[in-house]
Design a protein around this motif. Structure first.
Motif, PDB file in Angstrom:
ATOM      1  N   UNK A 159      28.785  30.734  40.009  1.00 50.22           N
ATOM      2  CA  UNK A 159      29.692  31.842  40.315  1.00 50.22           C
ATOM      3  C   UNK A 159      31.024  31.780  39.591  1.00 50.22           C
ATOM      4  N   UNK A 160      31.534  32.936  39.203  1.00 50.19           N
ATOM      5  CA  UNK A 160      32.911  33.072  38.702  1.00 50.19           C
ATOM      6  C   UNK A 160      33.519  34.336  39.314  1.00 50.19           C
ATOM      7  N   UNK A 161      34.837  34.378  39.370  1.00 51.65           N
ATOM      8  CA  UNK A 161      35.532  35.584  39.810  1.00 51.65           C
ATOM      9  C   UNK A 161      35.776  36.496  38.610  1.00 51.65           C
ATOM     10  N   UNK A 162      35.554  37.781  38.795  1.00 52.22           N
ATOM     11  CA  UNK A 162      36.003  38.783  37.833  1.00 52.22           C
ATOM     12  C   UNK A 162      37.119  39.540  38.550  1.00 52.22           C
ATOM     13  N   UNK A 163      38.331  39.473  38.034  1.00 58.57           N
ATOM     14  CA  UNK A 163      39.445  40.046  38.785  1.00 58.57           C
ATOM     15  C   UNK A 163      39.597  39.303  40.100  1.00 58.57           C
ATOM     16  N   UNK A 164      40.157  39.968  41.132  1.00 60.17           N
ATOM     17  CA  UNK A 164      40.390  39.216  42.364  1.00 60.17           C
ATOM     18  C   UNK A 164      39.477  39.611  43.532  1.00 60.17           C
TER      19      UNK A 164
ATOM     20  N   UNK B 255      35.843  40.545  42.775  1.00 62.69           N
ATOM     21  CA  UNK B 255      34.451  40.635  42.324  1.00 62.69           C
ATOM     22  C   UNK B 255      33.922  39.247  41.982  1.00 62.69           C
TER      23      UNK B 255
ATOM     24  N   UNK C 165      30.726  37.188  40.204  1.00 66.98           N
ATOM     25  CA  UNK C 165      29.548  37.253  39.341  1.00 66.98           C
ATOM     26  C   UNK C 165      28.787  35.944  39.486  1.00 66.98           C
TER      27      UNK C 165
ATOM     28  N   UNK D 247      28.378  36.715  29.789  1.00 67.20           N
ATOM     29  CA  UNK D 247      29.784  36.680  30.202  1.00 67.20           C
ATOM     30  C   UNK D 247      30.702  36.586  28.990  1.00 67.20           C
TER      31      UNK D 247
ATOM     32  N   UNK E 124      37.768  37.797  32.778  1.00 67.86           N
ATOM     33  CA  UNK E 124      36.355  37.507  32.523  1.00 67.86           C
ATOM     34  C   UNK E 124      35.535  38.734  32.908  1.00 67.86           C
ATOM     35  N   UNK E 125      34.524  39.052  32.118  1.00 66.45           N
ATOM     36  CA  UNK E 125      33.672  40.200  32.427  1.00 66.45           C
ATOM     37  C   UNK E 125      32.235  39.942  32.036  1.00 66.45           C
ATOM     38  N   UNK E 126      31.346  40.811  32.518  1.00 69.77           N
ATOM     39  CA  UNK E 126      29.929  40.710  32.151  1.00 69.77           C
ATOM     40  C   UNK E 126      29.464  42.018  31.520  1.00 69.77           C
TER      41      UNK E 126
ATOM     42  N   UNK F 126      34.804  44.143  34.307  1.00 68.98           N
ATOM     43  CA  UNK F 126      35.777  43.055  34.487  1.00 68.98           C
ATOM     44  C   UNK F 126      36.194  42.920  35.949  1.00 68.98           C
ATOM     45  N   UNK F 127      35.465  43.610  36.821  1.00 69.99           N
ATOM     46  CA  UNK F 127      35.780  43.533  38.245  1.00 69.99           C
ATOM     47  C   UNK F 127      36.907  44.463  38.659  1.00 69.99           C
ATOM     48  N   UNK F 128      37.177  45.479  37.825  1.00 72.28           N
ATOM     49  CA  UNK F 128      38.246  46.430  38.159  1.00 72.28           C
ATOM     50  C   UNK F 128      37.654  47.626  38.889  1.00 72.28           C
TER      51      UNK F 128
ATOM     52  N   UNK G 254      44.249  44.242  33.392  1.00 71.28           N
ATOM     53  CA  UNK G 254      43.540  43.003  33.049  1.00 71.28           C
ATOM     54  C   UNK G 254      43.253  42.871  31.555  1.00 71.28           C
TER      55      UNK G 254
END
Lengths: 336, 339
Positions: free
Chosen positions: A154-159, A161, A163, B96, B104-106, B133-135, B144
């Motif tokens: 696992x990693x965080x994407x933004x604060x 999300x 992945x 990634x 970080x993004x996928x 990117x989790x936005x 970001x």
């Protein structure tokens, strides 16, 4: 336990076909909050006794998609077959872990562009193998049938999300554990059981046997569903960050679905509609033994069945909150 | 050498954004050579040997790696991108990336469950891809990442079996070899060039070749190995574990025949495992050097890398050792006027 920490603990472990440690991680966390037992089919059940024996079940599956070794080749390569639905187009240069006599790291092969034909066809599993980097004694370590999973911790994407490869359905398991923790010190009118089932990705087989082993009146399953993705019509997806997806389906019990929406009236949630069966464990749990009232709540997820699976922690929390409110609202046999 | 290679592979430096790699290399080689950085960002390091060289020899390795660059951020917060260097679609899907400022993004793809049979048979087009990117929306994404920012595969060096697996082996292995050569005693003077923008069309090497004006050049590279079960015979190009690759011809260069022959002979005589490529394919900075100014004798010594230009190239530490030994020997023999 912080929800993020639970998600990281669950997706930092693997589980496919008996290999990996995720089941034990779940058992360990669940047993902090309630008596927890393992069924003979591998299902984990934690029980919160209520005032009545009316039994409400919350369910999520802890297995993940992956592969099994079908051939050990010369030069440290192995061929695999898929265990669960996998898109081979994403596989070249993807890292994996092989559960042989020891855990072996590997990477899916790809053939360089100058050796490919002009027409751009997608790779399929028969023209890919896994490179283990082992130059000798491969057969001493890897055997046919060994389980293979994506290696994407696992990693965080933004604060908000996360992945990780196994969020389907560890995200559901995390929601259940959060609900279990928060209900463990509450007075409940009904007995609430939490089932963490195996073998969903192989055709909901774990839920069939586990549900048979539990006397239950009603069940709500938690799985992941499709989050909004470019190229996918919005009517096929839920919004990431839009909260729990509460499912309307002719295969589900109307009063349970209504009760789930009632439990969500102060929460951010969104509806999901399926025309027939839901494609989740609830399809088989609802027809277990003499029949079980059923509902389904899902976590919106992107890139399902790839190492790029993502979910929002706030959505997992929303799912857990729906379950918590639903259990607290429950008056026993009142739900028809 | 493996520790240095690991550090270098785990640094992020997409083509045109080599700063972090350059800073690291400068800190490594400081005091070991006379160093300058040119207008494009190439490092040119003149190494003093025990003896003066009879001809000027340059050894070149490029610092950049393949990556992507943000072209647009849409209303949903999805990041659209172009590639910097050649990356195939399957090498992008589900992988990634880490951006310059740390996001970080996928790379997203349509779930296989929702694809019809025809869709599953073709690869999506590059311009249909995007990064999550989790936005939650454009505004959050813009906090970001920004348009024009580059990203590379998330650092991921690890040992697999007896081999190593990492992003950017092309060409941090070359950087590793040159750093090692600069830090140890040299027989003869030579110049090491750590070049920029190879993946954008050998652009750094073009100017470095002009300004260093060598008599001979040795390119230290990573090259495609296709020794996988899915290819056979000559199509395998070269083999991981069979030593350094000395090329006779690729898409950028017809190599100096005498230098090639001498290289093969010297490798044999000195117990250095060496092979050649059995397919005329690929290209490297030799393409810039051999036609610079009035023409420069050029050789390429490469590390065989499977799945090059992906998040997970695979290569052999023993091959890297052989690349190092052959490059060192070629520099000495060229600078000493023996070949």
């Amino acid at each position: 336990m912080e929800l993020k920490d639970t998600l990281f603990a669950l997706t930092g472990a693997d589980f496919l076909g008996g290999s990996g440690d995720a089941k034990n991680v779940i058992k360990e966390i669940a047993s902090q909050y309630a008596p927890t037992e393992e069924l003979k089919d591998g299902g984990i059940v934690a029980t919160l006794k209520g005032k009545t024996d009316y039994t409400l079940l919350f369910e999520a599956h802890y297995d993940q998609i992956g592969f099994v070794v079908t051939e050990v080749l010369e030069g440290g390569f192995v061929r695999v077959g898929n265990a669960g639905g996998i898109d081979p187009r994403i596989l070249p240069s993807t890292r994996v872990k092989i559960y042989g006599k020891e855990v072996v790291k590997g990477v899916f092969t790809s053939v360089p562009p100058h050796l490919k034909k002009e027409d751009e066809t997608a790779p399929d599993l028969s023209c890919l193998s896994i490179d283990t980097g082992l130059t000798d004694n491969v057969s001493d370590i890897i055997s046919l049938g060994d389980r293979v999973v994506f290696d994407a911790p696992p990693v965080m994407l933004g604060n908000d999300t996360v992945n990780a490869a196994s969020l389907d359905d560890r995200a559901g398991c995390a929601a259940l554990l959060w609900a279990l923790e928060n209900l463990s010190d509450k007075e409940l009118a009904v007995t609430v059981k939490f089932l963490f089932a195996d073998k969903e990705e192989l055709g909901m087989r774990g839920a069939v046997t586990s549900a048979f082993n539990i006397e239950l009146d009603e069940a709500v399953a938690v799985d992941v569903s499709f989050g909004d993705t470019p190229g996918v019509p919005s009517y096929q997806t839920g919004k990431m960050g839009g909260g729990a997806m509460i499912c309307h389906s002719p295969a589900l019990t109307k009063s349970v679905v209504d009760g789930l929406f009632e439990a969500s009236k102060d929460l951010v949630v969104q509806p999901e509609v399926t025309g027939g069966r839901t494609g989740t464990d609830i399809d088989v749990i609802s027809i277990s033994r003499g029949g079980v009232k059923s509902g389904l709540v899902s976590v919106p997820q992107r890139n399902m069945h790839t190492p790029a699976e993502t979910v929002r922690i706030s959505d997992v929390k929303s799912v857990a909150d729906v379950l918590i409110n639903y259990a607290l609202n429950h008056k026993g046999g009142a739900v028809k | 050498m493996m520790q240095l290679l690991e550090k270098l592979c785990n640094l992020c430096g997409a083509a045109g954004r080599e700063d972090k790699v350059r800073d690291f290399i400068l800190s490594e080689i400081e005091g070991y050579a006379d160093i300058k950085v040119d207008n494009l960002g190439n490092i040119i390091a003149d190494k003093k040997g025990k003896k003066r060289a009879k001809i000027k020899v340059v050894a070149d390795a490029h610092m950049d790696e393949v990556g992507i660059i943000v072209t647009h951020i849409d209303e949903g917060g999805f990041v659209k991108f172009a590639t910097c260097g050649g990356i195939e679609i399957p090498a992008l899907l589900g992988k990634r990336f880490v951006f310059e400022k740390g996001a970080v993004g996928v790379v997203c793809s349509k779930p296989t469950h929702l694809c019809d049979a025809a869709e599953k048979k073709v690869l999506p087009k590059l311009d249909s891809l995007c990064i999550d990117v989790g936005a939650k929306d454009k505004k959050e994404a813009e906090e970001m990442v920004c348009v024009g920012e580059t990203a590379v595969f998330v650092p991921n060096f690890e040992k697999i079996g007896n081999l190593i697996c990492a992003k950017a082996l092309d060409d941090r292995v070359g950087c590793t070899v040159l750093i090692k050569l600069l830090k140890e005693e040299a027989e003869y003077d030579f110049t090491a060039v750590f070049s920029v923008q190879e993946e954008l069309g050998l652009r750094g090497a073009k100017v470095a070749a002009f300004s260093t004006n060598p008599d001979a050049a040795i390119i230290v590279e990573g090259t495609t190995a296709a020794d996988v079960p899915e290819s056979s015979g000559a199509n395998r190009v070269c083999h991981v574990g069979d030593g350094a690759v000395l090329s006779f011809m690729d898409r950028s260069t017809m190599y100096d025949k005498k230098l090639y022959d001498d290289g093969r002979r010297l490798a044999d005589q000195n117990g250095i495992k060496c092979q050649t490529k059995s397919v005329v394919a690929g290209g490297n900075n030799a393409g810039a050097y051999h036609i610079a100014r009035g023409g420069i004798r050029t050789a390429a010594v490469s590390l065989p890398c499977r799945y090059i230009h992906s998040s997970s190239s695979v290569a052999s530490p023993s091959d890297a050792e052989n690349v190092y030994r052959l490059v060192k020997l070629l520099i000495e023999k060229l600078a000493g006027g023996e070949i």
